[in-house]
Design a protein around this motif. Sequence first.
Motif, mmCIF file in Angstrom:
data_model
loop_
_atom_site.group_PDB
_atom_site.id
_atom_site.type_symbol
_atom_site.label_atom_id
_atom_site.label_comp_id
_atom_site.label_asym_id
_atom_site.label_seq_id
_atom_site.Cartn_x
_atom_site.Cartn_y
_atom_site.Cartn_z
ATOM 1 N N MET A 1 50.415 16.757 29.944
ATOM 2 C CA MET A 1 49.329 15.850 29.601
ATOM 3 C C MET A 1 48.034 16.595 29.296
ATOM 4 S SD MET A 1 50.422 12.755 29.537
ATOM 5 C CE MET A 1 48.920 11.789 29.723
ATOM 6 N N GLY A 2 47.878 17.774 29.827
ATOM 7 C CA GLY A 2 46.653 18.525 29.573
ATOM 8 C C GLY A 2 45.623 18.304 30.664
ATOM 9 N N THR A 3 44.903 19.339 30.983
ATOM 10 C CA THR A 3 43.884 19.242 32.013
ATOM 11 C C THR A 3 42.626 18.598 31.455
ATOM 12 O OG1 THR A 3 43.000 21.428 31.498
ATOM 13 C CG2 THR A 3 44.830 21.324 33.073
ATOM 14 N N THR A 4 41.739 18.223 32.367
ATOM 15 C CA THR A 4 40.477 17.605 31.955
ATOM 16 C C THR A 4 39.647 18.567 31.116
ATOM 17 O OG1 THR A 4 40.469 16.255 33.959
ATOM 18 C CG2 THR A 4 38.380 16.498 32.782
ATOM 19 N N SER A 5 39.615 19.824 31.499
ATOM 20 C CA SER A 5 38.834 20.806 30.742
ATOM 21 C C SER A 5 39.409 21.012 29.341
ATOM 22 C CB SER A 5 38.794 22.137 31.498
ATOM 23 O OG SER A 5 40.106 22.665 31.671
ATOM 24 N N THR A 6 40.733 20.975 29.214
ATOM 25 C CA THR A 6 41.368 21.124 27.904
ATOM 26 C C THR A 6 40.965 19.990 26.982
ATOM 27 O OG1 THR A 6 43.266 22.280 28.862
ATOM 28 C CG2 THR A 6 43.571 21.265 26.684
ATOM 29 N N ARG A 7 41.009 18.763 27.506
ATOM 30 C CA ARG A 7 40.627 17.603 26.708
ATOM 31 C C ARG A 7 39.139 17.629 26.375
ATOM 32 N NH1 ARG A 7 44.258 15.088 30.434
ATOM 33 N NH2 ARG A 7 42.497 14.355 31.690
ATOM 34 N N ARG A 8 38.330 18.045 27.331
ATOM 35 C CA ARG A 8 36.884 18.094 27.100
ATOM 36 C C ARG A 8 36.535 19.111 26.013
ATOM 37 N NH1 ARG A 8 35.444 18.909 31.940
ATOM 38 N NH2 ARG A 8 35.282 21.196 31.842
ATOM 39 N N ASP A 9 37.143 20.275 26.068
ATOM 40 C CA ASP A 9 36.872 21.297 25.054
ATOM 41 C C ASP A 9 37.309 20.826 23.668
ATOM 42 O OD1 ASP A 9 35.877 22.914 27.030
ATOM 43 O OD2 ASP A 9 37.716 24.099 27.256
ATOM 44 N N ALA A 10 38.460 20.157 23.616
ATOM 45 C CA ALA A 10 38.946 19.656 22.335
ATOM 46 C C ALA A 10 38.021 18.574 21.781
ATOM 47 C CB ALA A 10 40.363 19.113 22.488
ATOM 48 N N PHE A 11 37.529 17.703 22.648
ATOM 49 C CA PHE A 11 36.609 16.644 22.219
ATOM 50 C C PHE A 11 35.301 17.246 21.692
ATOM 51 C CE2 PHE A 11 33.157 13.659 22.917
ATOM 52 C CZ PHE A 11 33.655 12.501 22.336
ATOM 53 N N ARG A 12 34.781 18.232 22.389
ATOM 54 C CA ARG A 12 33.534 18.872 21.955
ATOM 55 C C ARG A 12 33.690 19.570 20.610
ATOM 56 N NH1 ARG A 12 31.513 21.681 27.683
ATOM 57 N NH2 ARG A 12 30.717 19.751 28.649
ATOM 58 N N ALA A 13 34.875 20.093 20.339
ATOM 59 C CA ALA A 13 35.110 20.751 19.054
ATOM 60 C C ALA A 13 35.311 19.736 17.941
ATOM 61 C CB ALA A 13 36.327 21.665 19.154
ATOM 62 N N ALA A 14 35.931 18.595 18.256
ATOM 63 C CA ALA A 14 36.264 17.609 17.231
ATOM 64 C C ALA A 14 35.089 16.696 16.889
ATOM 65 C CB ALA A 14 37.451 16.761 17.701
ATOM 66 N N PHE A 15 34.307 16.316 17.879
ATOM 67 C CA PHE A 15 33.285 15.290 17.664
ATOM 68 C C PHE A 15 32.273 15.645 16.569
ATOM 69 C CE2 PHE A 15 29.057 13.567 18.800
ATOM 70 C CZ PHE A 15 29.324 12.235 18.550
#
Length: 259
Positions: free
Chosen positions: A1-15
């Motif tokens: 599922m991915g860790t919270t930090s993984t999702r956060r980093d991906a969101f910051r790069a995509a947004f």
Amino acid sequence: MGTTSTRRDAFRAAFPLTVPIAAGFLFLGCSYGLLMHSKGFAIWYPLAMAYFIFAGSMEFVTVNLLLSAFNPAAAFLLALMVNARHLFYGLSMLGKYRGLGWKKPYLIFAMCDESFAINSSARIPDGVDRGWFMLFVSLLNRWYWIGGTALGWLVGGVLPFSTRGIEFVLTALFLTIFLDQWMGERRHIPALVGVLASVVCLAVFGPGGFMIPAMVAMLVLFLVLRPYLDDAPKAGAAQAAGPAGSAASGAPDPKGDAR
């Protein structure tokens, strides 16, 4: 599922990459919501179509389909023609979507022109999960459209002036896309083929039945003219290269010098 930090980093790069798209989607979504309100549809109609269809051009076209006589075959063919480009988007993204597990079905469903443009060409920063990055791009773009649709419908209920004629926004959208393509290309043969096919079919079939024959005619003509249309850009690129291209072609072969 991915860790919270993984999702956060991906969101910051995509947004940040989706912010310009948000401006366009909120505006067009508002126009669509206003149109649906002006036609007397309850809010759940545009929201359901924005959520499940998620194809802006087709959603605008669906307004008239819902108000006209029931013709599922024509609706199917029209939807296929309007969104046929996604077939080629999907083929080109097979490699990028490989190995993404449960994210892959959603990425396929939520693919639109803008999400394809970002996910197919963006340089994902080192350390950012590729799957989560593309998921957030698609998710954000989809909800920009849904949010704009809801906002447009709600605003339509409190506007102090008539929204009569708002349906022209679809014509304006297609005209803008056409002009952008026209000005971005040096050769206008594909555009002229489309215009001539539409004019001829309009004259033959009339305003109420020319759309599908025109699209079929364009498809056939593009298939017939494909060899010429494919070769022309190469010739244009060679001409554009000019002296630089000639110098490159006449340059000594490094391997030949080594030999």
